[in-house]
Design an enzyme around this catalytic site. Structure first.
Site, PDB file in Angstrom:
ATOM      1  N   CYS A   2       0.871  -1.177   0.000  1.00 36.93           N
ATOM      2  CA  CYS A   2       0.000   0.000   0.000  1.00 36.93           C
ATOM      3  C   CYS A   2       0.906   1.223   0.000  1.00 36.93           C
ATOM      4  O   CYS A   2       2.119   1.109   0.167  1.00 36.93           O
ATOM      5  CB  CYS A   2      -0.851   0.047   1.259  1.00 36.93           C
ATOM      6  SG  CYS A   2      -1.864  -1.412   1.490  1.00 36.93           S
ATOM      7  N   ASN A 105       0.956   0.147   6.058  1.00 37.47           N
ATOM      8  CA  ASN A 105       1.360  -0.663   4.909  1.00 37.47           C
ATOM      9  C   ASN A 105       2.070  -1.884   5.472  1.00 37.47           C
ATOM     10  O   ASN A 105       2.992  -1.740   6.264  1.00 37.47           O
ATOM     11  CB  ASN A 105       2.308   0.175   4.029  1.00 37.47           C
ATOM     12  CG  ASN A 105       3.003  -0.646   2.975  1.00 37.47           C
ATOM     13  OD1 ASN A 105       2.472  -1.632   2.494  1.00 37.47           O
ATOM     14  ND2 ASN A 105       4.200  -0.222   2.597  1.00 37.47           N
ATOM     15  N   GLU A 492       6.791 -10.917 -25.972  1.00 35.07           N
ATOM     16  CA  GLU A 492       6.041  -9.757 -25.469  1.00 35.07           C
ATOM     17  C   GLU A 492       6.854  -8.478 -25.483  1.00 35.07           C
ATOM     18  O   GLU A 492       6.418  -7.472 -26.024  1.00 35.07           O
ATOM     19  CB  GLU A 492       5.649 -10.002 -23.994  1.00 35.07           C
ATOM     20  CG  GLU A 492       4.396 -10.759 -23.774  1.00 35.07           C
ATOM     21  CD  GLU A 492       4.043 -10.776 -22.296  1.00 35.07           C
ATOM     22  OE1 GLU A 492       3.009 -10.204 -21.957  1.00 35.07           O
ATOM     23  OE2 GLU A 492       4.810 -11.355 -21.500  1.00 35.07           O
TER      24      GLU A 492
HETATM   25  C1  AGP Z   1       1.923 -11.941 -19.172  1.00 36.63           C
HETATM   26  O1  AGP Z   1       3.186 -11.391 -19.321  1.00 36.63           O
HETATM   27  C2  AGP Z   1       0.953 -11.477 -20.138  1.00 36.63           C
HETATM   28  N1  AGP Z   1       0.790 -10.077 -20.064  1.00 36.63           N
HETATM   29  C3  AGP Z   1      -0.329 -12.284 -20.298  1.00 36.63           C
HETATM   30  O2  AGP Z   1       0.017 -13.455 -20.962  1.00 36.63           O
HETATM   31  C4  AGP Z   1      -1.113 -12.650 -19.033  1.00 36.63           C
HETATM   32  O3  AGP Z   1      -0.399 -13.587 -18.292  1.00 36.63           O
HETATM   33  C5  AGP Z   1      -2.492 -13.218 -19.423  1.00 36.63           C
HETATM   34  O4  AGP Z   1      -3.209 -12.235 -20.120  1.00 36.63           O
HETATM   35  C6  AGP Z   1      -3.267 -13.692 -18.216  1.00 36.63           C
HETATM   36  O5  AGP Z   1      -3.483 -12.667 -17.319  1.00 36.63           O
HETATM   37  P1  AGP Z   1      -4.024 -12.942 -15.873  1.00 36.63           P
HETATM   38  O6  AGP Z   1      -2.982 -13.684 -15.133  1.00 36.63           O
HETATM   39  O7  AGP Z   1      -4.274 -11.574 -15.307  1.00 36.63           O
HETATM   40  O8  AGP Z   1      -5.294 -13.731 -16.021  1.00 36.63           O
END
Ligand code: AGP
Length: 616
Positions: A2, A105, A492
């Site tokens: 927090c 926190n 990514e």
């Molecule tokens: C992770 O680096 C990604 N941004 C993506 O794959 C993510 O893990 C996926 O969209 C699932 O998200 P969540 O864990 O919030 O459900």
């Protein structure tokens, strides 16, 4: 995690309301599910708090409600851990007499016992939070005749856990007491005029660059433009050095790191320590549900799905039953017609808002009598509404779009369930259970040591790989999950088509890509797949592959076959091997991070991606 902010001043030309709202807004990256302010004037506390993002709450907080003659205020932005993000659970919290206000926190581990005792004494609690016990404990100590500072010290002696906290009392309008134990606190000073307190420097950086950094077990008595520090263990005064902050506000928000992704990778050890605190009771609820199920599925998307792959492997070791992994977007299609009653679905989502995951479990619940066990990082997120039991990983907010610390804490939560199952089933000896716990407890320091010493090596490897647009991460067994997640991170943030694949399957096709100098990164903990992996390394080397391997420190065989090795400082035993998806992952996350920088990309904001995917 927090954020807390506070101010005490003797200046008439300061709008307390504006300053605290602005200060707490700069800490929003630390949590943003609710926010609150307390100011003090004419022997009365004025509290405004609500759930929601600070921006929304700012619109609701009428500055006219914060008395203009007020010279003291505290604010808090919450990342819920105990109790849903509601108005009542928002900080500040007060005592029975509404004279003491506290923002906090951290987590008070023994709050349930303390709350029971205080309730029996007649104290009335309004919220579900751990924090609320603190003002009530201070209230008790004040009644014993102690002053505010000593009351805070004595109250905290009863609390186990972590805290960065600030306390004010209507009868002491000229001071704020702050204490730090394992949760950061910094004090900003405009000498003789105004003193600020905050969880992080950016909160007051536009107002002053002069600050004191508090250490664990230190208490500070803050007055307008001055601060006195004490060692909480012996009440001795401490001379602290005033520091001048040279960073700009942007760097400061990221704690001095260039990007949130890097900060969050370096936060993994502390995030994992928080996850280790999941209660034994909750773990055994998950374990027992799995033990009594006829069919078990594990479902998620993206990085969370890779955590599911690693976790499925670890849990299956002790469960004696098959767990089927299904990507959440495919769950309904795959299980239509075959889903049975008495099934359990483990759903994993760091955000708790991924629509594919939520729809999958909603469909399953509607179709049959199934139990949903959820692992998420966000208390009160949408997924929790459809879940029978929920584990919150407590990794703290993750701002970088690429999941890093939430991945390792998800795998740790699954590993803790696995060991709980082993205990309930009594299938391994007590000595072995201890060894598994020792291995789990040792994970944060293995990662800490790795991060301390290997950043330059990773940068060197990134430069070495830079000319190669494509390469593989290959692995066997449990490490296939690590390879896949490493590949996803590079796709990514570095926009490179890097594939994580099974080392055994690679010879059935992908090996045709290998030419002289083609890089292959082998993930190679010394587990039961190791000797076969040695064979795979040789196959790729024989075709001219450039071998980079991630191994344990004592590794010899694969090291000899490799051009470069990344060495994870962990023992080479079966206990540590089982948790290698956690300890080996930061190496690949760092590789992705530095590869993004090498490609002039912003790792915090990858192209076409968003942190929470709420579309099909
Ligand atoms: C992770 O680096 C990604 N941004 C993506 O794959 C993510 O893990 C996926 O969209 C699932 O998200 P969540 O864990 O919030 O459900």
């Amino acid at each position: 995690m927090c954020g807390i902010f506070g101010i005490i001043t003797n200046q008439d030309n300061i709008s307390i309301g504006k300053v605290v709202l602005e200060g707490i807004r700069r800490l929003e990256y630390r949590g943003y599910d609710s926010c609150g302010i307390v100011s003090l004037s004419n022997s009365k506390l004025y509290i405004k708090k609500d759930s929601g993002k600070i921006e929304e709450i700012q619109k609701k907080i009428d500055l006219a409600d914060i008395p203009s003659n007020s010279k003291l205020a505290l604010a808090h932005t919450r990342w819920a851990t105990h109790g849903k993000p509601t108005r009542i659970n928002s900080h500040p919290h007060t005592d029975c007499s509404n004279k003491i206000a506290v923002v906090h926190n951290g987590i008070i581990d023994n709050f349930i016992e303390l709350r029971e005792e205080l309730t029996q004494e007649g104290h009335i609690f309004k919220s579900e939070t751990d924090t609320e016990i603190i003002p009530h404990l201070i209230e008790n100590k004040l009644k014993e005749g102690l002053n505010l500072k000593d009351s805070v010290v004595e109250a905290l002696k009863l609390c186990k856990g972590a805290y960065g906290l600030a306390v004010c009392h209507v009868d002491n309008p000229d001071l704020i007491i702050v204490v730090r134990k394992e949760s950061p606190l910094v004090i900003g000073i405009e000498e003789g005029k105004t003193t600020y307190l905050a969880s992080d420097i950016p909160a007051f950086l536009p107002l002053t660059r002069k600050c004191y950094i508090m250490e664990d077990d230190e208490l500070a008595v803050l007055k307008a433009g001055e601060a006195e520090f004490y060692d909480i263990k012996n009440d001795k005064k401490i001379d602290k050095e005033l520091q001048i902050i040279e960073w700009n506000i942007n760097a400061a928000e990221k704690g001095g790191y260039e990007h949130f992704m890097l900060k969050e990778i370096f936060e993994e050890p502390s995030a994992l320590k928080n996850t280790m605190k999941i209660s034994e009771q909750l773990l055994s609820k998950f374990a027992n549900a799995l033990l009594s199920a006829d069919n078990i599925y594990i479902t998620a998307a993206g990085t969370s799905y890779h955590a599911a792959l690693a976790g499925k492997f670890i849990i299956s070791r002790f469960l004696g039953k098959h767990i089927q992994d299904i990507e959440c977007s495919e769950l309904e299609t795959q299980l239509k017609g075959s889903l049975q009653n008495n099934s359990v679905i483990i759903a994993i989502s760091q955000s708790g808002e991924t629509i594919d995951t939520i729809e999958a479990i909603r469909w399953a619940k509607k179709t049959k009598n199934v139990i949903i066990l959820t692992i998420t990082n966000v208390v009160g997120s949408s997924i929790t509404r459809y879940s029978d039991h929920v584990i919150v990983t407590n990794a703290g907010p993750e701002i970088g779009v690429a999941a890093t610390k939430t991945y390792s804490t998800q795998v740790l939560a699954l590993a803790l369930i696995a060991v709980s199952i082993a205990k309930i089933r009594n299938i391994i000896s007590d000595e072995e259970i201890i060894k598994y716990y020792e291995a789990l407890n040792g994970i944060p320091s293995i990662i800490e040591k790795f991060l301390e010493k290997n950043v330059d090596l990773i940068k060197y490897i990134v430069n070495n790989l830079e000319k190669n647009l494509n390469y593989f991460f290959l692995a066997r067994g449990i490490s296939i999950a690590t390879a896949k997640e490493g590949g996803l991170k590079l796709k990514e943030v570095a926009c490179r088509f890097i594939e994580g694949y099974s080392a055994a399957s690679a010879k059935h096709g992908p090996i045709s890509l290998v030419r002289e100098g083609f890089p292959i990164i082998f993930i190679a903990p010394p587990d039961e797949t190791y000797n076969r992996l040695v064979g795979n390394v040789m196959e790729f080397k024989a075709r001219g592959g450039r071998i980079i391997s991630v191994v344990v420190e004592s590794d010899e065989k694969i090291t000899k076959l490799s051009d470069i090795t990344i060495r994870i400082p962990q023992p080479a035993d079966e206990y540590h091997n089982l948790f290698s998806p956690i300890t080996f992952m930061p190496a690949l996350q760092l590789l992705a991070y530095y590869a993004a920088l090498a490609n002039d990309l912003d790792p915090d904001k990858p192209l076409n991606l968003s942190k929470t995917v709420t579309v099909h």
